[in-house]
Design an enzyme around this catalytic site. Structure first.
Site, PDB file in Angstrom:
ATOM      1  N   ASP A   1       0.854  -1.202   0.000  1.00 41.71           N
ATOM      2  CA  ASP A   1       0.000   0.000   0.000  1.00 41.71           C
ATOM      3  C   ASP A   1       0.883   1.243   0.000  1.00 41.71           C
ATOM      4  OD1 ASP A   1       0.396   0.946   3.032  1.00 41.71           O
ATOM      5  OD2 ASP A   1       0.338  -1.235   2.967  1.00 41.71           O
TER       6      ASP A   1
ATOM      7  N   ASP B   1       0.605   3.642   2.252  1.00 44.58           N
ATOM      8  CA  ASP B   1       0.390   4.249   3.573  1.00 44.58           C
ATOM      9  C   ASP B   1      -0.662   5.359   3.416  1.00 44.58           C
ATOM     10  OD1 ASP B   1       1.114   3.840   6.277  1.00 44.58           O
ATOM     11  OD2 ASP B   1       2.146   5.752   6.296  1.00 44.58           O
TER      12      ASP B   1
HETATM   13  N1  LIG Z   1       1.321   1.249   5.741  1.00 39.52           N
HETATM   14  C1  LIG Z   1       1.794   0.368   6.610  1.00 39.52           C
HETATM   15  N2  LIG Z   1       2.259   0.777   7.812  1.00 39.52           N
HETATM   16  C2  LIG Z   1       2.751  -0.107   8.702  1.00 39.52           C
HETATM   17  N3  LIG Z   1       2.780  -1.427   8.473  1.00 39.52           N
HETATM   18  C3  LIG Z   1       2.340  -1.870   7.296  1.00 39.52           C
HETATM   19  N4  LIG Z   1       2.258  -3.119   6.801  1.00 39.52           N
HETATM   20  C4  LIG Z   1       1.742  -3.032   5.577  1.00 39.52           C
HETATM   21  N5  LIG Z   1       1.460  -1.763   5.271  1.00 39.52           N
HETATM   22  C5  LIG Z   1       1.825  -1.015   6.320  1.00 39.52           C
END
Ligand SMILES: Nc1ncnc2[nH]cnc12
Ligand SMILES: CSC[C@H]1O[C@H](OP(=O)(O)O)[C@H](O)[C@@H]1O
Length: 465
Positions: free
Chosen positions: A219, A221
Site C-alpha cells: 500500500d 500508507d
Molecule cells: N502502511 C503500513 N504501515 C505499517 N505497516 C504496514 N504493513 C503493511 N502496510 C503497512
C-alpha cells in the site's frame, strides 16, 4: 549436494503477514521448541526447499493472533537458532513512503529507522547468564549483503518489480501512521514502513545470524495528497495486495534458497570459533599458572595475563559481534576453574568456596522457564547486584573485589604481604577488608540461588510423585 566444505546450511525463514499459514516446504514436519526467553510465536516447520534444509516460522502465529508489539522476537530467533539455523531469510508486508515503490513491488531492505518503544531490543538485558554482558552491537550493515545480493540477482532474473535498497521505518503499531507521521517519515528518508523489522534485525545481529528481509509493498500508507480516501492503507488493502503478490514471493524464495546454499558461509560464521580458540589459549595459561603456583612471580604473570585475555576477549567479541551463548558459558567455566585453583591454594577450606561457585553456576545454567521466576521474585540484594549487568557499586564490590579480587589478593598477601610495614600494611589490610565484604555479599547471593533452586527441584519432585 548443497553443502560447501562439509558445511550443512539450514535456513530459518520467518513468514510475515500473508505468509502465516503457507507451507512451501517439502517433506515437512512440525517441532516445538521452548527457549530461555519463552515460547516462539508458533511451532516450527522443518523441511526442505530444493534439498536445502529450512525451518519455517510464522511471525504472528498461524492464525495471526499475535500483534507486532506482542511477538516474542527473542524467543523466535533463539528457537530458530536452537533448531540449527545459521542464517535468516524473512518476509514483511510493508507500506510505501515513495511514489516509485508501488504496491506489488518487492523491496530488499538495507537499512531501518526504529520507531518502536515497547519491545525488548536485546538478549543482553542482564536477566540471563547466557547473555550476561552488555552488548553495544554495531548496526551497519544491518542486513547481510551476501544474502541481499542473491535476492537482487534472482529478482533481476525473474524480472520481478523490485528495489535494490529500502530504508524501512518500523512503527510500534498496531495502528497505522497518521498522515503527519507518514509525511515526516518520508522526509526522514524512509522508503517503506512496517511494524516488525525492529527489533528482529537487531536481535539477529546479536546472535551473529546473517539476516535478509524481503519487503512486499502492499500500500501507499496515507501520505498521498489528491487521492481518494479509500486508497489509503487499511488491513483489507494490505491483504488484497499480498494475495496478488504471494506467488512472486514464494517463487523468489524457491530460487533464492538453493543459491544461498552455494555461498561459503563458514568464514562468515567463523568469528564464533575464533572466540573458542582464544578460550583454549586461556585454558593453557591457567594450566601453566597452576603448575607454577609455588613461584609467585611466574604465577602472577600467567594468571593476570589470562584475566586480561578474558577482559580483551570480551571487549573485542562485543566490538566484532562475536558474542555467543557458548562464549559466555566457557568464560564462566574458565573463571571458576582459575579461581578454584587459587582458593584451594590460599586457604585450607578454599574448596568449599569453589564448590559453592560451581553449584550456583550449575543452577544458573538451567534453561527451564522457572529459572526466570526465581529472579522475578529475588530479594532486594540479589536484584540490586544484577542491576545494569553488575555495573553498580554493589555489583562492583561483590564481583570485582569479592569474587575476582579476593583470591588473588590473598595469594599476593600470602607471598608478599607479611613484609609490608607502615602505610602499606594498612593499605593491604584495607583492600583485603573491602574484598572480604564483597565476597560475603557474593556468598549471600550464591546461597540464595542454590537454596531457591533446590526448593524448585524438590517442589518438582514432590509434584511428580
Ligand atoms: N502502511 C503500513 N504501515 C505499517 N505497516 C504496514 N504493513 C503493511 N502496510 C503497512
Ligand atoms: C496486517 S497489516 C500490518 C502488519 O503487516 C506487517 O506484518 P509483517 O511485517 O509480519 O509482514 C506489518 O509489519 C504489520 O505488522
Amino acid at each position: 549436494m548443497v553443502s560447501t566444505n562439509e558445511f550443512e546450511l539450514k535456513i530459518g525463514i520467518i513468514g510475515g503477514t500473508g505468509l502465516n499459514n503457507v507451507n512451501f516446504l517439502q517433506d515437512s514436519h512440525e517441532i516445538e521448541i521452548d527457549t530461555i526467553f519463552g515460547a516462539p510465536s508458533d511451532k516450527l516447520l522443518c523441511g526442505k526447499i530444493n534439498n536445502v534444509e529450512c525451518v519455517l516460522l510464522s511471525r504472528h502465529d498461524k492464525n495471526h493472533l499475535t500483534g507486532p508489539s506482542n511477538v516474542n522476537y527473542r524467543a523466535n530467533l533463539l528457537a530458530l537458532k536452537k533448531a540449527g539455523c545459521q542464517i535468516l531469510l524473512v518476509t514483511t508486508a510493508c507500506g510505501s513512503l515513495n511514489e516509485n515503490y508501488k504496491p506489488g513491488d518487492l523491496a530488499i531492505l538495507d537499512d531501518f529507522i526504529d520507531r518502536t518503544y515497547k519491545r525488548e531490543q536485546s538478549f543482553f538485558d542482564g536477566s540471563k547468564v547466557e547473555f550476561a554482558k552488555i552488548c553495544h552491537i554495531p548496526m551497519y550493515p544491518a542486513f547481510n549483503n551476501e544474502m541481499r545480493q542473491v535476492i537482487i540477482d534472482e529478482c533481476k532474473k525473474m524480472a520481478i518489480g523490485f528495489h535494490e535498497k529500502s530504508t524501512m521505518v518500523t512503527i510500534e503499531g498496531p495502528r497505522f501512521s497518521s498522515r503527519a507521521e507518514s509525511k515526516m517519515f518520508q522526509q526522514w528518508g524512509g522508503h517503506t514502513i512496517n511494524m516488525t523489522t525492529c527489533p528482529e534485525v537487531v536481535l539477529a545481529k546479536e546472535l551473529g545470524m546473517p539476516y535478509a528481509s524481503i519487503g512486499i509493498v502492499t500500500d501507499y500508507d496515507c501520505w498521498r495528497d489528491n487521492v481518494d480516501d479509500t486508497e489509503h492503507v487499511d488491513v483489507a488493502s494490505v491483504l488484497k495486495t499480498f494475495k496478488e503478490t504471494l506467488h512472486k514471493v514464494t517463487n523468489l524464495v524457491y530460487e533464492v534458497v538453493p543459491r544461498l546454499a552455494q555461498i561459503d558461509w563458514q568464514p562468515i560464521l567463523d568469528k564464533h570459533s575464533k572466540m573458542v580458540e582464544n578460550n583454549y589459549f586461556r585454558l593453557i595459561l591457567i594450566i601453566f599458572a597452576w603448575m607454577y603456583i609455588d613461584e609467585p612471580k611466574i604465577f602472577l604473570v600467567l594468571f593476570i595475563f589470562q584475566i586480561s585475555l578474558d577482559f580483551f576477549d570480551g571487549y573485542f567479541a562485543k566490538k566484532l559481534n562475536q558474542i555467543s551463548a557458548f562464549g559466555a558459558w566457557i568464560d564462566v567455566v574458565l573463571d571458576n576453574m582459575s579461581r578454584g585453583i587459587l582458593w584451594v591454594h590460599v586457604w585450607r577450606f578454599g574448596y568449599i568456596i569453589s564448590v559453592i561457585e560451581w553449584l550456583s553456576f550449575s543452577f544458573t545454567q538451567k534453561n527451564g522457564a522457572r529459572w526466570k521466576e526465581t529472579f522475578d521474585r529475588a530479594p532486594f540484594l540479589v536484584k540490586k547486584l544484577f542491576q545494569n549487568n553488575f555495573r553498580n557499586p554493589l555489583g562492583i564490590t561483590a564481583i570485582s573485589a569479592g569474587l575476582q579480587g579476593l583470591p588473588i589478593w590473598l595469594y599476593f598477601v600470602l607471598n608478599y604481604g607479611s613484609s609490608a610495614s607502615g602505610i602499606y600494611f594498612y593499605l593491604i589490610r584495607s583492600i583485603l577488608a573491602y574484598c572480604v565484604i564483597g565476597r560475603i555479599i557474593c556468598l549471600c547471593v550464591e546461597l540464595w540461588v542454590i537454596f531457591k533452586n533446590l526448593e524448585i527441584l524438590l517442589d518438582e519432585d514432590s509434584k511428580s510423585t
